[in-house]
Design a protein around this motif. Structure first.
Motif, PDB file in Angstrom:
ATOM      1  N   VAL A  77       0.847  -1.202   0.000  1.00  0.00           N
ATOM      2  CA  VAL A  77       0.000   0.000   0.000  1.00  0.00           C
ATOM      3  C   VAL A  77       0.883   1.254   0.000  1.00  0.00           C
ATOM      4  O   VAL A  77       0.643   2.207  -0.747  1.00  0.00           O
ATOM      5  CB  VAL A  77      -0.940   0.007   1.218  1.00  0.00           C
ATOM      6  CG1 VAL A  77      -1.682   1.342   1.307  1.00  0.00           C
ATOM      7  CG2 VAL A  77      -1.925  -1.142   1.131  1.00  0.00           C
ATOM      8  N   GLY A  78       1.917   1.227   0.829  1.00  0.00           N
ATOM      9  CA  GLY A  78       2.828   2.369   0.878  1.00  0.00           C
ATOM     10  C   GLY A  78       3.487   2.620  -0.456  1.00  0.00           C
ATOM     11  O   GLY A  78       3.615   3.759  -0.903  1.00  0.00           O
ATOM     12  N   VAL A  81       0.860   4.087  -2.957  1.00  0.00           N
ATOM     13  CA  VAL A  81       0.560   5.496  -2.645  1.00  0.00           C
ATOM     14  C   VAL A  81       1.762   6.362  -2.998  1.00  0.00           C
ATOM     15  O   VAL A  81       1.610   7.477  -3.523  1.00  0.00           O
ATOM     16  CB  VAL A  81       0.180   5.650  -1.156  1.00  0.00           C
ATOM     17  CG1 VAL A  81       0.005   7.133  -0.800  1.00  0.00           C
ATOM     18  CG2 VAL A  81      -1.099   4.886  -0.855  1.00  0.00           C
ATOM     19  N   ALA A 106      -2.638   6.577   3.090  1.00  0.00           N
ATOM     20  CA  ALA A 106      -2.164   5.189   3.165  1.00  0.00           C
ATOM     21  C   ALA A 106      -2.921   4.403   4.233  1.00  0.00           C
ATOM     22  O   ALA A 106      -3.350   3.266   4.002  1.00  0.00           O
ATOM     23  CB  ALA A 106      -0.662   5.170   3.451  1.00  0.00           C
ATOM     24  N   ALA A 173       3.612   1.234   5.709  1.00  0.00           N
ATOM     25  CA  ALA A 173       3.105   2.183   4.709  1.00  0.00           C
ATOM     26  C   ALA A 173       3.450   3.626   5.065  1.00  0.00           C
ATOM     27  O   ALA A 173       3.870   4.408   4.204  1.00  0.00           O
ATOM     28  CB  ALA A 173       1.592   2.024   4.560  1.00  0.00           C
ATOM     29  N   VAL A 177       5.566   6.616   2.746  1.00  0.00           N
ATOM     30  CA  VAL A 177       4.963   7.840   2.194  1.00  0.00           C
ATOM     31  C   VAL A 177       5.201   9.064   3.084  1.00  0.00           C
ATOM     32  O   VAL A 177       5.060  10.197   2.629  1.00  0.00           O
ATOM     33  CB  VAL A 177       3.448   7.660   1.968  1.00  0.00           C
ATOM     34  CG1 VAL A 177       3.193   6.517   1.019  1.00  0.00           C
ATOM     35  CG2 VAL A 177       2.710   7.462   3.281  1.00  0.00           C
TER      36      VAL A 177
END
Length: 235
Positions: A77-78, A81, A106, A173, A177
């Motif tokens: 996911v990180g 994003v 995130a 995550a 980000v």
């Protein structure tokens, strides 16, 4: 290296000193997490309610996808994003990378499937109990969703708290980000990882103890809400 007992005592002393840097990290952690959970609830509660209350084509596939997304790896996911918000990404013009907003995005992506999937289960069970009443009263789709969400409010509070517990302990995550920038994006989990690598065990352990305390409080609230819901059911 100092003994564990010495590090533990120094960590406790650091907590009791109300160090401004520690307070700042805790406040930012809670701000990011609470905002992300609120956004996840705004998306996940109605989504889960619709899936739980109605039958439609490909519903089983949607449920399978939702349950699968509950186990999304945070680092993936990180990464996604990051790619979206980087200068070369489609949303790079917004300049959100390495800001608390990017961390909220995130965490929201991570928590929304959890909230939606758990809400779907709660609403589906409740809808089974109310189906005949809804049919006899001719309740419309929107009123049905609102009624189910209201009557399941105690259970849905536990869903939100479960999402909070997932978000507040997340590190993979947010560090991708957010970048773990001091006084900007440094939260409890990323600070624990950083300070441990630097050998600053006192601060890492102090934040770990605070994180555990938050987990205990969240679980206490879950039990209290469940108790209230159980008593309310017999009033």
């Amino acid at each position: 290296m100092e003994s564990f007992s010495a590090i533990f005592m120094e960590a406790v002393a650091l907590i009791l000193s109300w160090d401004p840097d520690v307070i700042e990290i805790i406040v930012l952690s809670l701000q990011v997490t609470i905002t992300a959970v609120a956004a996840a609830c705004l998306i996940g509660l109605p989504l889960g309610a619709v899936i739980g209350a109605f039958r439609f084509p490909l519903r089983t596939g949607v449920i399978v996808a939702l349950n699968t997304l509950m186990g999304l790896p945070p680092v993936v996911v990180g990464l996604l994003v990051y790619l979206m918000l980087s200068a070369a990404g489609p949303l790079g013009v917004l300049g959100l990378l390495y800001t608390p907003t990017a961390m909220i995005v995130a965490q929201t992506i991570l928590v929304t499937p959890i909230v939606a999937a758990l809400t779907r289960q709660v609403i589906e069970d409740l809808n089974g109990e109310y189906a005949e009443q809804f049919a006899s009263l001719g309740v419309g789709p929107l009123d049905r969703i609102l009624a189910l969400l209201w009557d399941a409010r105690y259970s849905l509070l536990t869903v939100a708290l479960a999402g909070f517990g997932r978000a507040v302990a997340e590190v993979g995550a947010v560090i991708i980000v957010g970048g773990n920038i001091n006084h900007v994006t440094r939260v409890m989990t990323t600070t624990i990882a950083l300070e441990t690598s630097k050998g600053n065990m006192q601060l890492a352990l102090a934040l770990g103890l605070i994180l555990l305390t938050i987990a205990v409080i969240v679980n206490g609230l879950l039990m209290a809400i469940r108790g209230t819901a159980a008593r309310a059911a017999y009033v």
